[in-house]
Design a protein around this motif. Structure first.
Motif, PDB file in Angstrom:
ATOM      1  N   VAL A  52      -7.221   1.845  13.548  1.00 59.19           N
ATOM      2  CA  VAL A  52      -6.696   3.176  13.886  1.00 59.19           C
ATOM      3  C   VAL A  52      -5.198   3.224  13.662  1.00 59.19           C
ATOM      4  O   VAL A  52      -4.651   4.202  13.107  1.00 59.19           O
ATOM      5  N   GLU A  53      -4.515   2.176  14.026  1.00 55.01           N
ATOM      6  CA  GLU A  53      -3.068   2.139  13.834  1.00 55.01           C
ATOM      7  C   GLU A  53      -2.710   2.151  12.353  1.00 55.01           C
ATOM      8  O   GLU A  53      -1.781   2.837  11.932  1.00 55.01           O
ATOM      9  N   VAL A  54      -3.489   1.364  11.537  1.00 55.19           N
ATOM     10  CA  VAL A  54      -3.212   1.315  10.104  1.00 55.19           C
ATOM     11  C   VAL A  54      -3.446   2.675   9.460  1.00 55.19           C
ATOM     12  O   VAL A  54      -2.673   3.129   8.600  1.00 55.19           O
ATOM     13  N   VAL A  55      -4.490   3.340   9.878  1.00 58.62           N
ATOM     14  CA  VAL A  55      -4.811   4.644   9.313  1.00 58.62           C
ATOM     15  C   VAL A  55      -3.696   5.635   9.598  1.00 58.62           C
ATOM     16  O   VAL A  55      -3.249   6.392   8.708  1.00 58.62           O
ATOM     17  N   GLU A  56      -3.237   5.671  10.824  1.00 54.01           N
ATOM     18  CA  GLU A  56      -2.189   6.621  11.185  1.00 54.01           C
ATOM     19  C   GLU A  56      -0.906   6.336  10.422  1.00 54.01           C
ATOM     20  O   GLU A  56      -0.210   7.254   9.971  1.00 54.01           O
ATOM     21  N   GLU A  57      -0.630   5.048  10.232  1.00 55.17           N
ATOM     22  CA  GLU A  57       0.604   4.691   9.524  1.00 55.17           C
ATOM     23  C   GLU A  57       0.539   5.069   8.045  1.00 55.17           C
ATOM     24  O   GLU A  57       1.514   5.555   7.475  1.00 55.17           O
ATOM     25  N   LEU A  58      -0.624   4.868   7.412  1.00 56.01           N
ATOM     26  CA  LEU A  58      -0.752   5.198   5.990  1.00 56.01           C
ATOM     27  C   LEU A  58      -0.813   6.706   5.764  1.00 56.01           C
ATOM     28  O   LEU A  58      -0.358   7.206   4.734  1.00 56.01           O
ATOM     29  N   LYS A  59      -1.372   7.439   6.726  1.00 52.94           N
ATOM     30  CA  LYS A  59      -1.442   8.897   6.580  1.00 52.94           C
ATOM     31  C   LYS A  59      -0.069   9.531   6.651  1.00 52.94           C
ATOM     32  O   LYS A  59       0.168  10.610   6.102  1.00 52.94           O
ATOM     33  N   SER A  60       0.829   8.833   7.302  1.00 51.91           N
ATOM     34  CA  SER A  60       2.175   9.384   7.447  1.00 51.91           C
ATOM     35  C   SER A  60       3.023   9.221   6.194  1.00 51.91           C
ATOM     36  O   SER A  60       4.123   9.757   6.110  1.00 51.91           O
ATOM     37  N   VAL A  61       2.509   8.457   5.223  1.00 50.53           N
ATOM     38  CA  VAL A  61       3.250   8.238   3.989  1.00 50.53           C
ATOM     39  C   VAL A  61       3.239   9.514   3.158  1.00 50.53           C
ATOM     40  O   VAL A  61       2.198  10.168   3.004  1.00 50.53           O
ATOM     41  N   VAL A  62       4.393   9.835   2.607  1.00 47.08           N
ATOM     42  CA  VAL A  62       4.491  10.995   1.726  1.00 47.08           C
ATOM     43  C   VAL A  62       4.031  10.563   0.336  1.00 47.08           C
ATOM     44  O   VAL A  62       4.728   9.798  -0.352  1.00 47.08           O
ATOM     45  N   MET A  63       2.844  11.015  -0.079  1.00 52.99           N
ATOM     46  CA  MET A  63       2.264  10.580  -1.350  1.00 52.99           C
ATOM     47  C   MET A  63       2.789  11.416  -2.501  1.00 52.99           C
ATOM     48  O   MET A  63       3.056  12.607  -2.352  1.00 52.99           O
ATOM     49  N   ALA A  64       2.940  10.756  -3.656  1.00 58.82           N
ATOM     50  CA  ALA A  64       3.482  11.437  -4.842  1.00 58.82           C
ATOM     51  C   ALA A  64       2.489  12.433  -5.406  1.00 58.82           C
ATOM     52  O   ALA A  64       2.873  13.416  -6.042  1.00 58.82           O
ATOM     53  N   SER A  65       1.198  12.168  -5.197  1.00 62.60           N
ATOM     54  CA  SER A  65       0.164  13.043  -5.731  1.00 62.60           C
ATOM     55  C   SER A  65      -0.351  13.953  -4.624  1.00 62.60           C
ATOM     56  O   SER A  65      -0.815  13.476  -3.588  1.00 62.60           O
ATOM     57  N   ASN A  66      -0.255  15.244  -4.879  1.00 58.37           N
ATOM     58  CA  ASN A  66      -0.727  16.204  -3.889  1.00 58.37           C
ATOM     59  C   ASN A  66      -2.248  16.275  -3.820  1.00 58.37           C
ATOM     60  O   ASN A  66      -2.812  16.699  -2.814  1.00 58.37           O
ATOM     61  N   SER A  67      -2.928  15.860  -4.901  1.00 53.48           N
ATOM     62  CA  SER A  67      -4.394  15.966  -4.941  1.00 53.48           C
ATOM     63  C   SER A  67      -5.088  14.685  -4.508  1.00 53.48           C
ATOM     64  O   SER A  67      -6.310  14.578  -4.617  1.00 53.48           O
ATOM     65  N   CYS A  68      -4.365  13.707  -4.044  1.00 54.18           N
ATOM     66  CA  CYS A  68      -4.975  12.417  -3.676  1.00 54.18           C
ATOM     67  C   CYS A  68      -5.791  12.562  -2.397  1.00 54.18           C
ATOM     68  O   CYS A  68      -5.329  13.161  -1.414  1.00 54.18           O
ATOM     69  N   ALA A 106       0.834  -1.196   0.000  1.00 55.73           N
ATOM     70  CA  ALA A 106       0.000   0.000   0.000  1.00 55.73           C
ATOM     71  C   ALA A 106       0.875   1.255   0.000  1.00 55.73           C
ATOM     72  O   ALA A 106       0.609   2.223  -0.751  1.00 55.73           O
ATOM     73  N   LYS A 107       1.931   1.265   0.815  1.00 55.72           N
ATOM     74  CA  LYS A 107       2.799   2.435   0.871  1.00 55.72           C
ATOM     75  C   LYS A 107       3.510   2.660  -0.464  1.00 55.72           C
ATOM     76  O   LYS A 107       3.671   3.794  -0.915  1.00 55.72           O
ATOM     77  N   TYR A 108       3.904   1.569  -1.094  1.00 58.52           N
ATOM     78  CA  TYR A 108       4.618   1.681  -2.377  1.00 58.52           C
ATOM     79  C   TYR A 108       3.707   2.311  -3.443  1.00 58.52           C
ATOM     80  O   TYR A 108       4.157   3.174  -4.200  1.00 58.52           O
ATOM     81  N   ILE A 109       2.480   1.907  -3.458  1.00 59.98           N
ATOM     82  CA  ILE A 109       1.559   2.449  -4.463  1.00 59.98           C
ATOM     83  C   ILE A 109       1.270   3.919  -4.181  1.00 59.98           C
ATOM     84  O   ILE A 109       1.261   4.754  -5.092  1.00 59.98           O
ATOM     85  N   LEU A 110       1.043   4.273  -2.909  1.00 61.72           N
ATOM     86  CA  LEU A 110       0.765   5.666  -2.579  1.00 61.72           C
ATOM     87  C   LEU A 110       1.978   6.552  -2.839  1.00 61.72           C
ATOM     88  O   LEU A 110       1.848   7.702  -3.263  1.00 61.72           O
ATOM     89  N   ARG A 111       3.149   6.005  -2.608  1.00 61.99           N
ATOM     90  CA  ARG A 111       4.371   6.783  -2.719  1.00 61.99           C
ATOM     91  C   ARG A 111       4.770   7.054  -4.170  1.00 61.99           C
ATOM     92  O   ARG A 111       5.444   8.041  -4.460  1.00 61.99           O
ATOM     93  N   ASN A 112       4.314   6.181  -5.120  1.00 57.44           N
ATOM     94  CA  ASN A 112       4.791   6.293  -6.495  1.00 57.44           C
ATOM     95  C   ASN A 112       3.702   6.634  -7.517  1.00 57.44           C
ATOM     96  O   ASN A 112       4.008   6.735  -8.716  1.00 57.44           O
TER      97      ASN A 112
END
Length: 1425
Positions: free
Chosen positions: A412-428, A383-389
Motif C-alpha cells: 500500500v505504501e509503495v502504491v501511494e508513493e508511485l501514484k504520486s509521481v508526475v508521469m510524462a505520459s498522460n495516457s499511461c 521505477a520513478k525515473y522510468i515513469l517520469r521520463n
C-alpha cells in the motif's frame, strides 16, 4: 444397437471401446508397458490393438524386473505400427544385456523410429558406448542422449532427418567427436546441451548451418577453463545458462538471431558474448555488470523487448547501459528476487543518468515489474525515473508477491508513493497486482516456443481441395483427421462418398453398426453421393442394417452398395422400397425377399452380384418398381434351385448383363434394350421376346448347350460377338442378320468354321469380320469334320466385307489355312487383312506371308504380325511393297515389373522358348552360356542358339583356356576373333577391333537381374548400385544377404563393418528378408552393434537367420529378446561362442529349423525352455563341445513333439557324467555322431522313426540306444562290435530293409552277424570303408561263420554293395564269400576296390564269380575301380 438406443445404454457399458482407434492408441501410449500388454485380454478388439501403439517407454528402475523386460520385449517385437513415433529407453547398464539393448534399438530403427530417448543409469560408473552403426539413420527426427553415455562419433555421420538433439551430461571422445556429430546433422534445428564436466573436450564447437534454437546449460565448476564456439547462421533463439569460470564463449556468425536468454553467466574473460547479440529483437539478461565485460560502442538497433533480472548486484547499472544502447525499445520487463534470496550489497547506489535515453523519450510503451517482495529505495528510484521520463508509456504494471500479512501493508505504501509521481505520459495506465507465492510461473515461457512451430501447409488449402484429398483416403482415416485440430473437425462430415467395411472393425456384435450410425448421423453434406456398406452378419444384425439404410436415405443418398456376408435370407427393407433420390443400387451376396411394393423412380442402375431370390415374385416386384431402370447386371448364384426360369420385364432397360452358372433360364422383355451380354457355363435357356427392335450390340458366350432362341432374337443387331460351337447350339433356319456390320467369332470351339459359314450366309451387309483365339492353343480339340468350302460365295464377301482380322491364327493348321485363303480369294471389296500369331519365328512369319500373298487379291493390304505386339510385315498388294511395322514392348495387363517384388514368380522363364531364344541372341555368347546355371530349363537353351560369337578380347583368357572353352560348345560352325598381341596398342587399334561396350545386362528384365545378383556375394551385389540409376536400388530387393566381417577392411579407430551392414539393412526395401547370414568378429563389431543388426533383421520379417561368430573368443550372451516373440523366423543357426540363457517364456511359433553349433547353455532349464518354446520345430542339429557342456549341463533333454529330423554331434574323448534324453514322437530321421563315454543316451518315444545314422558311439553304459531303433527302415552304423557297446538282446529290426555298416572298426564282422540275424526283411546291404586302409587295426578274433544262415539272406537280400573291399584280409574274403554263397535272392553284388592292377582285379573277379555260379546264377557281379 437398437437395445442400446432404447435403453439409453447400459450402466456398465464399455464406452472406451467405442472410441476411434487413433484415440485408443493415444491412451495406450500413456500407460506403462506392462499395462499396455495386459490390455490385450480385455476383449477381441483389444487383442491386437496393443501391437499398434506408436509410443513405447522402458523405464528404470522398473526394468530390473524380469517380467517387465519380457513384456517390453514382446511388445517391441510384436509391434505392427506403420512407424514407431517414439521409443524411450531408460535402463541400468549393469542389469541389461548389451545385446538386448542393441536389438531394441535395431528394431526401433527398422520400424522407422521418429524419436529415440536413451537414458543410461550406471551404478558402477561405466559408460555406455553409443553404437557407431546408429550414426546413420534416415528417419530419426528427435534424439535424446542422457546419463552415462560415451559419444565417439565417426566420420562421416549421416542423420539427415534429425531436427531435435538433446545431449544431457554425456561424455565425448575429444573435440573431433563433437564436430563429427554436428556436421552429420544437416537439418538440425533444435539443440539442447546440458553439461557438468567435460573431461576430454577443450573447445565445444557448435557449427550447424541449419540450427534455429540452441539451449546450453553448463554447471561446470572445475578449475580447468574451456569454452564454446557457436557458428549458426540460421540461429533464431539462443539460451545460455550457468556459465562459470569459462575461458571463452564465441558466437561467431548469427545474423538471423531474434531472441536470446542469458542467465547466470559470469567471469567470462572476453566480451564477445553480448557483442554478438546486437541483432536480437527480444533479450533476457540475468547477470551483473560486475561479473561481465559490457561491450563499448555497441547499439542494439533491433531490440524491442528487454527482460532484466533484478537479483544481481547493481543490476541498475546494467539497465542504464542497455537503455542507452536500445534506441527502439518498446517493452521493458524487470523481474525481481525470489523468496528467500539474499539481498546483494550494493557497492554503489542508483545514479540517475545525465541524459535521458532515446527509447524512453520516443518508443517505450510497456513497463512491467514483477516478482518482488518489496521495493527498496534504489528500486523505487528506478521505477520513478522510468515513469517520469517515458513520454509514450501506455501501461505500467507492478506485480508484488505476498509471503506474509505485513507484505500487504508495504505494498500500500509503495502504491501511494508511485501514484504520486508526475508521469510524462498522460495516457499511461498504472496497474498494481498481488500474487500468491505458490503461483509461480517459469520466466521466459513466452519465448520458449516461438519460431519453431512447423507450419501446417495443408490446412491452408481451399476446403474443396481438402475434401478431394480426404475422398482419396479410406473413410476411417478421413474421420480420424477430425482429431488434428478444430479446423479439421467438420471436414470429413462434408465428404460426398463414404465406405465402411466391417472387416476393418475389430469388435463385438454391434460396435460396427454403432460407429457407422454415429458417422452417418454426423454427416453434414447436403447430398450423400455414395455409401458403400460391406457387412458381416456376425458383427452387425439385419435390424442394424435397416437403421443404417434409413439414415442414409435421410441424407439423400444417390448410390448405395450393400454387400452382406455370409449369404443369408435378407428381407428387403421397407425404407429401401421407397426412395426418390436413389439412382444406383448394388447388392451382393444375399437371398432377397421382396414382399412390399417397390417405388424407386430415380433408380437407373441395378447390379445384383451373387444374388438369388426367395421366389419369382421378389424379382418381379423389384423390377416392376423401377420404371426408369436403364442398366441391369445379374450374376445369380443358385442358393435357391427351385425357381426355374426368371422373367426380366423392364420397358426402359437399355443395357443388360447376365452371368449364370445354373441351368435355369431367363425370359427377357425389354423393348428399349440396346446392349446385351450373356455368359453361360451350364445348359441354359434364354428367351427374348420379339420386341427388341432397338438392340444394337450383343455378346453371347456359351460353354454348353442352349436352345436356338437367343440367335433368333438377335437378328436386328449391328455388332455381334459369339463364343459358342455349332455342336452346342441349334442354329436358326432362315434367320437373316440384315443390320449386322461387325462380327466377332471365337475360334476356340469345336468345328467353329461351320458356325462361320452360317453367319456369313446370314449377314449380307457384313463389313468387319474378326476371328479370335484367346487361348492360342487347341491341340486337345478335335476337328469334328474338315472344312467344307461353301458352294455359293456369301453376299457379304462379294459386296461389303472391307476388314478382316484374325488373332491367334495358326497357319500350320490345314482347316484354318483353307478358311483364310477362301476369305481372301472371294472378298472383292477387302481393303485390309491382318493376321497375328504368337508362337512364330521370323522365318515362319516370312513363309506365312508368302503363303497368304499367293492368294490372288488385287486390292487387299496384308499385315502379318506377332500376337500381342505391333511388329510385323505389311504388304501392299497394289505395289508389292513390304514394310516393317514398329514394335512396342509387350507388358502384362495390370502388372508392373517394378512391383513384382522378390516373392514374384520367374516371369521370364514362363515366356515361350522362341522368345527366350531371341532374348539370348541379343546377349554376348559367354553371357548367354552363363544363364545355364539359373535352372534346369535354362541349362540347355543356349545350346540351340542359331548364332554364336566368341571374342578372346573379353574377358581376358589365359593361354589355352579360350580355345578349350570354345571347343566345349560342340558346335559345327562358329566365328572366332582372336586376340591381337601388340605391345604398342593405342586407342586407334582398339577402335579398329570394333569392341562394343554395350550394356547388355541392363536390358534384361528386373526379375532376371535379381536372380543374377543373388548369385554374387552381397558385397559385390551392393557395389553394382554405382553402375547407373537403374542399378541403384536393385540390390535392395535381393531375397538373401550375407555379410562377413573378414570382407571388410578395418579402418583405424572405427568399426566400419557394423556401420556398413546397418546402413545396408536399413536401406533394404523387399517386404520379406528370406535369409540373413552374419559372420561376426567382436574385434570389429561390438555386442550392441550385433544386437542392432539382429533387431533390424527381425523388423524386416527375416525368415532365416545365421549367426556365425569368430571361433575361440569371449563367449557372449545370446539376446533373450529374440526368444520372446518372433513370429516370422523359420530357421535359426548359431555357430561358435554363443552362451544361451533362455527364460521360461519362449515363443518361436514359426521356427522349423534350429542349428546349435558349439554353443553353450547356462543350465538344463535353458535347453528345455528353448526347445519347448518351438512348437513347430521339425529339424534340430546340435554340435557341442563337451568341455563347456560339462560345466553347466547334466541332462540334455530334447522333448519336441513336432521334431522330424535330429542330428547330434559331440566332441569328447573322456568319460563325461551327463547324457541325452530324446523324446520326439514325430521323429523320422536321427543322426548321432561322436558320443564317447557318456552316462546315457536315452531315446524314449520315437514310434515313427524311419532312418537312423549312428557313428562313433561307444562306451555308453546302457543299451537303449540300439534298442530304440528297431522300427527304422534304413540304418547306418559306424561303431565297434559289442566289445564297447551293449547290443540289445532279443530286439528284432522287423522294418529294416536298408543297412549300412562301416568296416573301419575292430571286429566289425561280429556286429554284422548280429544285425543280419536281427533283420529278417533286409533287402539292401552296404559295407563301407571310408579310410581305405586299416593296417593299424587289430582283428581281435577271426571271422566265425554263423551256425545258421540269416533269414534275410535266404529270402530277401537283393543288393549287396562293398565300398573299399580289400582282398588281403582273410576275414573280409570270408564275409564276402559267405554272403554271396547264402544270398539266394541276390540280384546284384558290387565291389569297389582301390590300388589293384589289372591282373589282380581279374583274379579277384574270377574268385568271386566262382562263388556266385555255384549259389546263384542270376546274380550280376560288378567290380568297380
Amino acid at each position: 444397437m437398437e437395445r442400446c438406443l432404447r435403453n439409453g445404454g447400459a450402466v456398465n457399458a464399455d464406452r472406451i471401446s467405442d472410441l476411434p482407434e487413433a484415440l485408443l492408441l493415444q491412451i495406450l501410449s500413456l500407460l506403462p508397458v506392462k499395462d499396455v500388454v495386459s490390455a490385450s485380454v480385455l476383449s477381441k478388439p483389444w487383442r491386437s490393438l496393443w501391437k499398434l501403439v506408436p509410443k513405447l517407454k522402458f523405464d528404470y528402475p522398473y526394468n530390473q524386473s524380469e517380467q517387465y523386460r519380457e513384456s517390453f520385449c514382446r511388445l517391441l517385437v510384436s509391434n505392427k505400427a506403420p512407424f514407431l513415433e517414439s521409443l524411450h529407453l531408460c535402463f541400468s547398464f549393469n542389469s541389461c544385456s548389451s545385446m538386448d539393448v542393441g536389438m531394441w534399438i535395431g528394431i526401433a530403427y527398422a520400424r522407422h523410429v521418429r524419436e529415440l530417448v536413451l537414458h543410461v543409469v550406471s551404478e558402477k560408473y561405466l559408460s555406455f558406448q553409443f553404437p557407431k552403426s546408429l550414426y546413420n539413420c534416415e528417419t530419426l527426427e528427435t534424439l535424446t542422449l542422457k546419463g552415462w553415455i560415451h559419444v565417439n562419433a565417426p566420420s562421416p555421420v549421416c542423420l539427415k532427418s534429425l531436427r531435435t538433439l538433446r545431449l544431457e551430461n554425456v561424455d565425448y571422445n575429444y573435440d573431433h567427436s563433437v564436430i563429427n556429430l554436428f556436421s552429420g546433422c544437416p537439418n538440425l534445428e533444435n539443440l539442447v546441451v546440458y553439461q557438468r564436466n567435460l573431461v576430454h573436450v577443450k573447445t565445444f564447437t557448435i557449427a550447424v548451418p541449419s540450427l534455429q534454437r540452441l539451449t546450453i546449460y553448463d554447471d561446470n565448476d572445475a578449475k580447468k577453463c574451456w569454452g564454446y564456439v557457436i557458428n549458426a547462421p540460421s540461429l533464431k533463439y539462443l539460451k545460455i545458462d550457468g556459465f562459470k569460470a569459462l575461458e571463452s564463449c564465441l558466437i561467431e556468425n548469427t545474423p538471423e538471431l531474434v531472441e536470446a536468454n542469458v542467465i547466470n553467466v559470469s567471469k567470462i574473460i572476453n566480451e564477445k558474448l553480448l557483442e554478438s547479440l546486437t541483432s536480437v529483437k527480444r533479450l533476457s539478461l540475468a547477470l551483473s555488470p560486475l561479473e561481465i565485460k559490457y561491450p563499448t560502442g555497441r547499439i542494439f538497433y533491433q531490440l524491442v523487448s528487454l527482460e532484466l533480472y533484478t537479483n544481481k548486484a547493481e543490476w541498475w547499472n546494467l539497465l542504464v547501459l542497455m537503455l542507452d544502447s536500445s534506441p527502439k525499445l518498446q517493452v521493458l520487463k524487470l523481474i525481481g528476487k525470489w523468496c528467500g534470496a539474499k539481498n546483494h550489497i550494493a557497492i554503489r547506489n542508483w545514479n540517475q543518468p545525465k541524459n535521458i535515453p532515446g527509447c524512453l523519450l520516443f518508443h517505450l510503451e510497456t513497463f512491467m515489474w514483477k516478482g518482488c517482495k518489496r521495493l527498496g529505495e534504489d528500486e523505487k528510484e528506478v521505477a520513478k525515473y522510468i515513469l517520469r521520463n517515458s513520454n509514450r508509456l501506455k501501461r505500467a504494471t507492478f506485480t508484488i508477491k505476498i509471503y506474509e500479512e505485513n507484505d500487504s501493508r508495504d505494498m500500500v505504501e509503495v502504491v501511494e508513493e508511485l501514484k504520486s509521481v508526475v508521469m510524462a505520459s498522460n495516457s499511461c495506465q498504472l496497474v498494481f497486482k498481488e500474487t500468491d507465492s505458490r503461483c509461480n510461473k517459469k520466466d521466459g515461457d513466452n519465448i520458449n516456443n516461438r519460431d519453431v512451430v512447423k507450419e501446417d501447409r495443408i490446412s491452408e488449402l481451399p476446403e474443396a481441395l481438402i475434401l478431394q484429398i480426404l475422398s482419396l483416403l479410406p473413410t476411417e482415416d478421413a474421420i480420424a483427421t477430425s482429431v488434428l485440430s478444430k479446423q479439421w473437425l467438420p471436414h470429413w462430415k462434408m465428404l460426398p462418398k463414404l465406405k465402411f467395411d466391417s472387416c476393418d472393425h475389430s469388435g463385438n456384435l454391434g460396435t460396427f453398426s454403432k460407429n457407422v450410425c454415429k458417422a452417418l448421423l454426423s454427416h453434414r453434406a447436403p447430398v450423400l453421393q455414395s455409401l458403400h456398406l460391406k457387412v458381416r452378419l456376425d458383427r452387425c444384425n439385419a435390424e442394424d442394417i435397416r437403421i443404417l439404410i434409413e439414415i442414409a436415405f435421410a441424407r439423400i443418398v444417390r448410390k448405395l452398395v450393400l454387400i452382406i456376408q455370409p449369404v443369408k435370407l435378407f428381407r428387403f427393407p421397407k425404407s429401401l422400397c421407397n426412395c426418390e433420390t436413389l439412382e444406383t443400387l448394388k447388392l451382393g451376396y444375399m437371398v432377397l425377399d421382396v414382399s412390399s411394393i417397390v417405388c424407386l423412380e430415380s433408380l437407373k442402375t441395378l447390379h445384383l452380384y451373387y444374388v438369388d431370390f426367395r421366389d419369382k415374385e421378389s424379382l418381379f416386384i423389384l423390377l416392376s418398381g423401377c420404371p426408369n431402370l436403364e442398366n441391369l447386371m445379374v450374376r445369380r448364384y443358385p442358393f435357391n434351385g427351385t425357381l426355374g426360369t426368371l422373367t426380366i420385364a423392364v420397358p426402359s432397360l437399355q443395357r443388360l448383363t447376365i452371368y449364370t452358372n445354373t441351368s435355369a433360364g431367363y425370359v427377357i422383355n425389354a423393348p428399349s434394350l440396346k446392349y446385351l451380354k450373356v455368359e453361360v457355363n451350364h445348359k441354359f435357356g434364354v428367351c427374348l421376346n420379339g420386341n427388341v427392335t432397338k438392340l444394337v450390340e450383343a455378346n453371347i458366350i456359351v460353354a454348353s448347350q442352349i436352345n436356338e432362341n437367343p440367335l433368333v432374337s438377335l437378328t436386328s443387331v449391328k455388332r455381334l460377338s459369339l463364343e459358342l460351337s455349332p455342336m452346342e447350339i441349334n442354329f436358326p433356319t432362315c434367320s437373316i442378320f440384315y443390320q449386322l456390320v461387325y462380327l466377332e467369332l471365337y475360334t476356340n470351339k469345336k468345328a467353329w468354321w461351320n458356325l462361320l459359314t452360317h453367319m456369313l450366309d446370314s449377314s449380307p451387309k457384313l463389313q468387319v469380320l474378326k476371328l479370335i483365339d484367346h487361348l492360342n492353343w487347341r491341340k486337345d480339340l478335335q476337328a469334328c469334320g474338315n472344312w467344307n468350302q461353301p458352294k455359293n460365295v456369301p453376299e457379304c464377301l462379294l459386296f461389303h466385307l472391307e476388314t478382316f482380322i484374325w488373332k491367334g491364327y495358326e497357319w500350320e493348321r490345314e482347316e484354318e489355312t483353307e478358311v483364310a485363303k477362301y476369305i481372301l480369294s472371294n472378298t472383292i471389296c477387302l481393303k485390309r487383312a491382318t493376321f497375328s500369331s504368337k508362337s512364330i519365328t521370323p522365318k515362319e512369319r516370312v513363309e506365312m506371308v508368302e503363303d497368304l500373298n499367293s492368294v490372288p487379291n488385287s486390292t487387299c493390304s496384308l499385315c502379318v504380325q506377332r500376337f500381342g505386339t505391333r511388329e510385323g510385315v505389311y504388304i501392299n498388294a497394289q505395289n508389292s511393297s513390304v514394310q516393317t511395322l514398329p514394335m512396342k514392348r509387350c507388358k502384362r495387363d495390370g502388372e508392373s515389373m517394378n512391383n513384382l517384388g522378390i516373392e514374384s514368380a520367374d516371369r521370364i522363364s514362363e515366356l515361350p522358348e522362341v522368345l527366350i531364344l531371341e532374348i539370348l541372341s541379343l546377349l554376348p555368347t559367354e553371357n548367354a552360356i552363363g544363364t545355364s546355371v539359373l535352372s534346369k530349363r535354362w541349362q540347355s537353351l543356349w545350346k540351340i542358339l542359331p548364332d554364336l560369337k566368341f571374342n578372346s578380347l573379353y574377358p581376358r583368357h589365359e593361354l589355352g583356356t579360350f580355345s578349350r572353352n570354345v571347343s566345349r560348345t560342340n558346335i559345327s560352325f562358329f566365328v572366332v576373333r582372336f586376340r591381337v598381341f601388340d605391345s604398342k596398342c593405342d586407342g586407334d587399334s582398339m577402335r579398329d577391333l570394333d569392341v562394343v561396350n554395350a550394356d547388355w545386362i541392363s536390358q534384361l528384365p528386373e526379375v532376371l537381374i535379381l536372380q543374377i545378383l543373388s548369385l554374387l556375394p552381397t558385397k559385390d551385389a551392393i557395389a553394382t548400385s554405382v553402375l547407373s540409376k537403374q542399378w541403384r536400388f536393385l540390390w535392395m530387393m535381393l531375397p538373401k544377404l550375407k555379410f562377413d566381417c573378414n570382407d571388410h577392411k578395418p579402418v583405424r579407430g572405427t568399426k566400419t563393418f557394423s556401420t556398413n551392414v546397418c546402413r545396408s539393412l536399413l536401406s533394404y526395401k523387399a517386404p520379406v528378408l528370406k535369409s540373413l547370414h552374419l559372420k561376426i568378429c567382436f574385434s570389429r563389431c561390438t555386442t550392441i552393434d550385433t544386437g542392432i543388426l539382429i533387431g533390424i533383421a527381425l523388423s524386416r520379417n527375416v525368415r532365416k537367420l545365421v549367426l556365425q561368430f569368430s571361433l575361440l573368443v569371449t563367449v557372449f550372451k545370446f539376446p533373450r529378446c529374440l526368444l520372446y516373440n518372433c513370429e516370422t523366423l523359420e530357421t535359426l543357426k548359431l555357430k561358435y561362442s554363443a552362451r544361451i540363457d533362455v527364460p521360461s517364456s519362449v515363443c518361436l511359433k514359426s521356427l522349423t529349423t534350429l542349428h546349435l553349433n558349439y554353443v553353450e547353455f547356462k543350465n538344463d532349464e535353458s535347453v528345455f525352455n528353448l526347445l519347448s518354446g518351438c512348437p513347430n520345430l521339425e529339424n534340430l542339429m546340435v554340435h557341442l563341445f563337451s568341455r563347456r557342456v560339462l560345466k553347466s549341463l547334466k541332462n540334455f533333454k530334447i522333448v519336441v513333439p513336432s521334431l522330424q529330423r535330429l542330428s547330434i554331434f559331440s566332441i569328447s574323448r573322456r568319460q563325461q557324467h551327463w547324457g541325452y534324453v530324446i523324446n520326439a514322437p514325430s521323429l523320422k530321421y536321427l543322426k548321432v555322431e561322436g558320443i564317447y563315454g557318456l552316462d546315457f543316451c536315452l531315446i524314449e518315444n520315437t514310434p515313427k522313426l524311419v532312418e537312423a545314422n549312428i557313428i562313433d558311439v561307444s562306451d555308453i553304459i546302457n543299451e537303449n540306444l540300439l534298442e530304440s531303433l528297431t522300427s527304422v527302415t534304413r540304418l547306418s552304423l559306424a561303431l565297434s562290435s559289442p566289445l564297447k557297446i551293449k547290443f540289445p538282446i532279443g530286439s528284432i529290426f522287423h522294418q529294416l530293409i536298408y543297412l549300412e555298416i562301416y568296416t573301419n572298426k575292430e571286429a566289425w564282422w561280429n556286429l554284422l552277424t548280429l544285425m543280419l540275424d536281427s533283420s529278417p526283411k533286409l533287402q539292401f546291404l552296404k559295407l563301407i570303408d571310408p579310410l581305405g586302409s586299416r593296417k593299424d587295426l587289430v582283428a581281435n578274433g577271426n571271422w566265425n561263420k554263423p551256425n545258421n544262415v540269416a533269414e534275410c539272406l535266404l529270402l530277401h537280400l537283393e543288393t549287396f554293395v562293398w565300398n573299399g573291399y580289400k582282398e588281403q584280409l582273410e576275414e573280409e574274403i570270408e564275409v564276402a564269400k559267405y554272403i554271396l554263397k547264402n544270398a539266394i535272392c541276390l540280384k546284384k553284388a558290387t565291389f569297389s576296390i582301390k590300388g589293384f592292377n589289372a591282373d589282380e582285379r581279374l583274379d579277384m573277379l574270377e574268385e568271386l564269380e566262382s562263388v556266385v555260379k555255384v549259389s546263384n546264377s542270376s546274380c550280376k557281379l560288378v567290380l568297380l575301380r
